[in-house]
Write a protein that holds these residues in place. Structure first.
Motif, PDB file in Angstrom:
ATOM      1  N   LEU A   1       0.825  -1.207   0.000  1.00 24.21           N
ATOM      2  CA  LEU A   1       0.000   0.000   0.000  1.00 24.21           C
ATOM      3  C   LEU A   1       0.861   1.259   0.000  1.00 24.21           C
ATOM      4  O   LEU A   1       0.553   2.234  -0.700  1.00 24.21           O
ATOM      5  CB  LEU A   1      -0.934  -0.007   1.205  1.00 24.21           C
ATOM      6  N   LEU A   2       1.940   1.245   0.770  1.00 23.77           N
ATOM      7  CA  LEU A   2       2.840   2.393   0.780  1.00 23.77           C
ATOM      8  C   LEU A   2       3.492   2.603  -0.588  1.00 23.77           C
ATOM      9  O   LEU A   2       3.760   3.736  -1.001  1.00 23.77           O
ATOM     10  CB  LEU A   2       3.916   2.207   1.854  1.00 23.77           C
TER      11      LEU A   2
ATOM     12  N   PRO B   1       2.451   6.935  -3.705  1.00 27.83           N
ATOM     13  CA  PRO B   1       3.069   8.010  -4.504  1.00 27.83           C
ATOM     14  C   PRO B   1       2.569   8.085  -5.945  1.00 27.83           C
ATOM     15  O   PRO B   1       2.771   9.104  -6.616  1.00 27.83           O
ATOM     16  CB  PRO B   1       4.571   7.653  -4.469  1.00 27.83           C
ATOM     17  N   HIS B   2       1.927   7.024  -6.420  1.00 28.46           N
ATOM     18  CA  HIS B   2       1.532   6.980  -7.832  1.00 28.46           C
ATOM     19  C   HIS B   2       0.040   7.241  -8.045  1.00 28.46           C
ATOM     20  O   HIS B   2      -0.440   7.207  -9.180  1.00 28.46           O
ATOM     21  CB  HIS B   2       1.916   5.620  -8.418  1.00 28.46           C
TER      22      HIS B   2
ATOM     23  N   GLY C   1      -7.531  -1.944   1.819  1.00 29.37           N
ATOM     24  CA  GLY C   1      -6.731  -0.803   1.366  1.00 29.37           C
ATOM     25  C   GLY C   1      -6.550  -0.793  -0.136  1.00 29.37           C
ATOM     26  O   GLY C   1      -6.558   0.275  -0.764  1.00 29.37           O
ATOM     27  N   LEU C   2      -6.395  -1.969  -0.729  1.00 28.04           N
ATOM     28  CA  LEU C   2      -6.229  -2.069  -2.179  1.00 28.04           C
ATOM     29  C   LEU C   2      -7.464  -1.560  -2.907  1.00 28.04           C
ATOM     30  O   LEU C   2      -7.366  -0.770  -3.855  1.00 28.04           O
ATOM     31  CB  LEU C   2      -5.946  -3.523  -2.563  1.00 28.04           C
ATOM     32  N   LEU C   3      -8.633  -1.990  -2.457  1.00 26.86           N
ATOM     33  CA  LEU C   3      -9.867  -1.551  -3.108  1.00 26.86           C
ATOM     34  C   LEU C   3     -10.066  -0.050  -2.934  1.00 26.86           C
ATOM     35  O   LEU C   3     -10.466   0.645  -3.869  1.00 26.86           O
ATOM     36  CB  LEU C   3     -11.059  -2.321  -2.550  1.00 26.86           C
TER      37      LEU C   3
END
Length: 270
Positions: free
Chosen positions: A20-21, A25-26, A170-172
C-alpha cells in the motif's frame, strides 16, 4: 472455489503495508497501474491484474489492467470478456448474492463453470488462478480488483490468502480513489447514446478514421484511457495517439473542448 467476508483489518502484515505504501506516490498518475502491481508483487506475486465494474445485463467497464514481468495479455482477455463472455460469467454470483459490503474470492481455472469462459480467458492465456476483492453497490453493480497467477507460477498458498485479506480493504480503496482521480471531469447528457455521438463526431470531422472515432466516443462516455485500452484491445499509449490525432482534426487540445464541441453540435450547449 472459496468465498469469504473481509473483516476490518487490525495490524496489517508488513507485506500488505509495503504494498500500500508503494502505491500511494503513484495515485492519480498514468503509471499507477504498473507501479501498483509492482508494489503488490513485493509480498503477493501476481502475473497480472484487472479492475472492472460489473452490472447486470450490461458490458462491464474496465478501469485498468496490466501484467508484471511478462507480456501483457490482459487487453485481449478483457476485450473478449467485455464483448460477450461476461454474459456467461457465473463466478461473481456468490458475491452478488451475499449481503456483505466487501468480500474476497479465490478460484482456480477449473472452478470456472462455463467452458467457453474457461477456455477463452484462462486456458488460452495461461491463467491458473484468480484472487478478487469486490464491493457491491446499491445499483447492483460490483467493483472488482482481480489478481491472477499464471501457469508458470505456483498456486496461492493459505498464508497468501491471509495476506490478501489484510491487503484487500486498502487495495480496493486505493483503486477506487485512482478511478475518481482519473475519470474525465465532464460528461455528455445521458440522452445521447453512442450511435448519436458517432453521428455528431462525423459531422464535425467527416474524415475521422474508425479507431479515432471509437476512442472519442468512449471519452465522451466517461471512460478513462486505461478503460478504453481494455475495451478496444490496444495499449493506453495507442489510445492517446488516436486521441491526439482526432483532436488535431477538430482543432482542439483538451477533453473539455471535445465535450463542448459535441454539446454545441447537438443543440444542448449552453
Amino acid at each position: 472455489m472459496q468465498v469469504w467476508t473481509v473483516s476490518e483489518p487490525g495490524v496489517a502484515a508488513d507485506a500488505a503495508q509495503a504494498a500500500l505504501l508503494g502505491m500511494i506516490p503513484h495515485l492519480g498518475s498514468s503509471g499507477f497501474r504498473s507501479q501498483a502491481l509492482a508494489a503488490i508483487n513485493l509480498g503477493l506475486p501476481s502475473g497480472s491484474w484487472s479492475v472492472y465494474r460489473i452490472r447486470r445485463d450490461a458490458p462491464p467497464v474496465c478501469y485498468l489492467s496490466g501484467s508484471h514481468a511478462r507480456p501483457d495479455t490482459t487487453p485481449a482477455c478483457l476485450h473478449a470478456y467485455r464483448t460477450w463472455l461476461y454474459r456467461h460469467d457465473r463466478t461473481f454470483e456468490a458475491l452478488a448474492d451475499a449481503r456483505q459490503p466487501l468480500q474476497a474470492l479465490h478460484l482456480t481455472a477449473a472452478d470456472v463453470p462455463d467452458a467457453r469462459h474457461r477456455h477463452a480467458i484462462y486456458e488460452r492465456h495461461g491463467l491458473r488462478e484468480r484472487l478478487s476483492v469486490a464491493s457491491s453497490f446499491p445499483d447492483d453493480s460490483i467493483l472488482s480488483v482481480n489478481l491472477y497467477r499464471h501457469a508458470d507460477q505456483p498456486g496461492f498458498a493459505e498464508r497468501e490468502l491471509e495476506l490478501f485479506s489484510r491487503l484487500a480493504p486498502g487495495l480496493l480503496a486505493m483503486v477506487a480513489r485512482q478511478i475518481e482521480l482519473c475519470e474525465p471531469v465532464a460528461s455528455v447528457p445521458a440522452g445521447l447514446p453512442p450511435e448519436r455521438l458517432r453521428e455528431l463526431l462525423l459531422q464535425l470531422a467527416p474524415s475521422l478514421p474508425q479507431r479515432e472515432l471509437d476512442v472519442c466516443v468512449r471519452l465522451l462516455a466517461g471512460m478513462s484511457h486505461d478503460g478504453i485500452a481494455c475495451d478496444l484491445g490496444i495499449s493506453a499509449t495507442t489510445v492517446k495517439t488516436y486521441r491526439n490525432r482526432a483532436y488535431a482534426r477538430f482543432g482542439i487540445h483538451h477533453n473539455n473542448e471535445l465535450f463542448a464541441l459535441v454539446l454545441q453540435r447537438s443543440g444542448r450547449g449552453g
